[in-house]
Design a protein around this motif. Structure first.
Motif, mmCIF file in Angstrom:
data_model
loop_
_atom_site.group_PDB
_atom_site.id
_atom_site.type_symbol
_atom_site.label_atom_id
_atom_site.label_comp_id
_atom_site.label_asym_id
_atom_site.label_seq_id
_atom_site.Cartn_x
_atom_site.Cartn_y
_atom_site.Cartn_z
ATOM 1 N N TRP A 1 0.809 -1.209 0.000
ATOM 2 C CA TRP A 1 0.000 0.000 0.000
ATOM 3 C C TRP A 1 0.850 1.271 0.000
ATOM 4 C CZ3 TRP A 1 0.082 3.898 3.570
ATOM 5 C CH2 TRP A 1 0.764 3.639 4.769
ATOM 6 N N SER A 2 2.040 1.207 0.597
ATOM 7 C CA SER A 2 2.872 2.407 0.686
ATOM 8 C C SER A 2 3.812 2.552 -0.494
ATOM 9 C CB SER A 2 3.681 2.382 1.975
ATOM 10 O OG SER A 2 4.649 1.352 1.926
ATOM 11 N N GLY A 3 4.004 1.486 -1.242
ATOM 12 C CA GLY A 3 4.950 1.515 -2.356
ATOM 13 C C GLY A 3 6.354 1.116 -1.968
ATOM 14 N N SER A 4 6.561 0.722 -0.725
ATOM 15 C CA SER A 4 7.907 0.412 -0.243
ATOM 16 C C SER A 4 8.365 -0.990 -0.636
ATOM 17 C CB SER A 4 7.967 0.557 1.277
ATOM 18 O OG SER A 4 7.075 -0.357 1.899
ATOM 19 N N THR A 5 7.420 -1.838 -1.006
ATOM 20 C CA THR A 5 7.752 -3.220 -1.379
ATOM 21 C C THR A 5 7.139 -3.543 -2.726
ATOM 22 O OG1 THR A 5 7.801 -3.918 0.940
ATOM 23 C CG2 THR A 5 7.564 -5.639 -0.723
ATOM 24 N N THR A 6 7.953 -4.102 -3.616
ATOM 25 C CA THR A 6 7.482 -4.530 -4.929
ATOM 26 C C THR A 6 7.941 -5.963 -5.190
ATOM 27 O OG1 THR A 6 9.424 -3.584 -6.013
ATOM 28 C CG2 THR A 6 7.447 -2.209 -5.892
ATOM 29 N N LEU A 7 7.143 -6.672 -5.964
ATOM 30 C CA LEU A 7 7.446 -8.044 -6.339
ATOM 31 C C LEU A 7 7.227 -8.194 -7.836
ATOM 32 C CD1 LEU A 7 5.596 -9.991 -3.480
ATOM 33 C CD2 LEU A 7 8.042 -9.534 -3.639
ATOM 34 N N TYR A 8 8.009 -9.080 -8.452
ATOM 35 C CA TYR A 8 7.898 -9.304 -9.887
ATOM 36 C C TYR A 8 8.011 -10.789 -10.198
ATOM 37 C CZ TYR A 8 8.851 -4.303 -10.136
ATOM 38 O OH TYR A 8 8.792 -2.947 -9.976
ATOM 39 N N SER A 9 7.349 -11.195 -11.269
ATOM 40 C CA SER A 9 7.578 -12.535 -11.767
ATOM 41 C C SER A 9 8.944 -12.566 -12.438
ATOM 42 C CB SER A 9 6.483 -12.928 -12.756
ATOM 43 O OG SER A 9 6.589 -12.152 -13.939
ATOM 44 N N ASP A 10 9.506 -13.748 -12.515
ATOM 45 C CA ASP A 10 10.835 -13.879 -13.122
ATOM 46 C C ASP A 10 10.823 -13.449 -14.585
ATOM 47 O OD1 ASP A 10 11.770 -16.913 -11.301
ATOM 48 O OD2 ASP A 10 11.904 -14.790 -10.753
ATOM 49 N N SER A 11 9.708 -13.638 -15.253
ATOM 50 C CA SER A 11 9.642 -13.355 -16.679
ATOM 51 C C SER A 11 9.695 -11.860 -17.007
ATOM 52 C CB SER A 11 8.377 -13.966 -17.286
ATOM 53 O OG SER A 11 7.225 -13.414 -16.678
ATOM 54 N N VAL A 12 9.397 -11.010 -16.026
ATOM 55 C CA VAL A 12 9.392 -9.566 -16.300
ATOM 56 C C VAL A 12 10.415 -8.805 -15.474
ATOM 57 C CG1 VAL A 12 6.940 -9.714 -16.870
ATOM 58 C CG2 VAL A 12 7.635 -8.897 -14.602
ATOM 59 N N LYS A 13 11.055 -9.478 -14.542
ATOM 60 C CA LYS A 13 12.002 -8.801 -13.653
ATOM 61 C C LYS A 13 13.104 -8.124 -14.469
ATOM 62 C CE LYS A 13 12.457 -11.059 -9.931
ATOM 63 N NZ LYS A 13 12.828 -12.092 -8.943
ATOM 64 N N GLY A 14 13.370 -6.872 -14.151
ATOM 65 C CA GLY A 14 14.380 -6.121 -14.879
ATOM 66 C C GLY A 14 13.848 -5.382 -16.087
ATOM 67 N N ARG A 15 12.633 -5.709 -16.525
ATOM 68 C CA ARG A 15 12.034 -5.033 -17.682
ATOM 69 C C ARG A 15 10.814 -4.199 -17.291
ATOM 70 N NH1 ARG A 15 9.746 -7.956 -21.603
ATOM 71 N NH2 ARG A 15 9.205 -9.718 -20.240
ATOM 72 N N PHE A 16 10.064 -4.676 -16.314
ATOM 73 C CA PHE A 16 8.838 -3.992 -15.885
ATOM 74 C C PHE A 16 9.054 -3.347 -14.518
ATOM 75 C CE2 PHE A 16 5.486 -6.812 -18.247
ATOM 76 C CZ PHE A 16 6.199 -6.621 -19.433
ATOM 77 N N THR A 17 8.379 -2.228 -14.288
ATOM 78 C CA THR A 17 8.430 -1.550 -13.000
ATOM 79 C C THR A 17 7.028 -1.162 -12.571
ATOM 80 O OG1 THR A 17 10.624 -0.626 -13.505
ATOM 81 C CG2 THR A 17 9.385 0.376 -11.701
ATOM 82 N N ILE A 18 6.653 -1.577 -11.370
ATOM 83 C CA ILE A 18 5.356 -1.202 -10.816
ATOM 84 C C ILE A 18 5.560 -0.057 -9.829
ATOM 85 C CG2 ILE A 18 5.457 -2.914 -8.939
ATOM 86 C CD1 ILE A 18 2.404 -3.249 -9.271
ATOM 87 N N SER A 19 4.632 0.879 -9.823
ATOM 88 C CA SER A 19 4.703 2.008 -8.898
ATOM 89 C C SER A 19 3.284 2.469 -8.592
ATOM 90 C CB SER A 19 5.525 3.154 -9.495
ATOM 91 O OG SER A 19 4.937 3.637 -10.685
ATOM 92 N N ARG A 20 3.148 3.341 -7.623
ATOM 93 C CA ARG A 20 1.819 3.855 -7.304
ATOM 94 C C ARG A 20 1.929 5.291 -6.831
ATOM 95 N NH1 ARG A 20 -0.714 -0.078 -3.191
ATOM 96 N NH2 ARG A 20 -2.443 1.410 -3.248
#
Length: 121
Positions: A51-70
């Protein structure tokens, strides 16, 4: 009740970029995530954020290419997608969970309607 509305999908060439947005209405400080579903395949986790944006998780298939933010002031979650590949082609769904970053479809409380992303060769 929370309503999620995605936008930003479209057609892009391989190697290109897109940014998806998910605008939330109602109570919005939920952990959020992005999932995708390609034709004939199950819906899969792509990225998630607390909820705060301090923690993000990614699938291995997109890690390093996609970025989630809020941006909680705008009640919006983003997915920046770079170096897109044809295998990224899918309908992308925004999701909200109550307590933890949504990583499984079975725990998602709210879904958006989806936005199509098509990556051409």
């Amino acid at each position: 009740q929370v309503q999620l509305v995605e936008s930003g999908g479209g057609l892009v060439q391989a190697g290109g970029s897109l940014r998806l947005s998910c605008a939330a209405s109602g109570r919005t400080l939920y952990p959020m995530g992005w999932f995708r579903q390609a034709p004939g395949k199950v819906r899969e986790f792509v990225a998630g954020i607390n909820w705060s944006g301090s923690t993000t998780l990614y699938s291995d298939s997109v890690k390093g290419r996609f970025t989630i933010s809020r941006d909680n002031a705008k009640n919006t979650v983003y997915l920046q997608m770079n170096s897109l590949k044809p295998e990224d082609t899918a309908v992308y769904y925004c999701a909200a969970d109550r307590n933890t970053i949504p990583r499984r479809t079975t725990t998602v409380l709210y879904w958006g309607q989806g936005t199509q992303v098509t990556v051409s060769t």
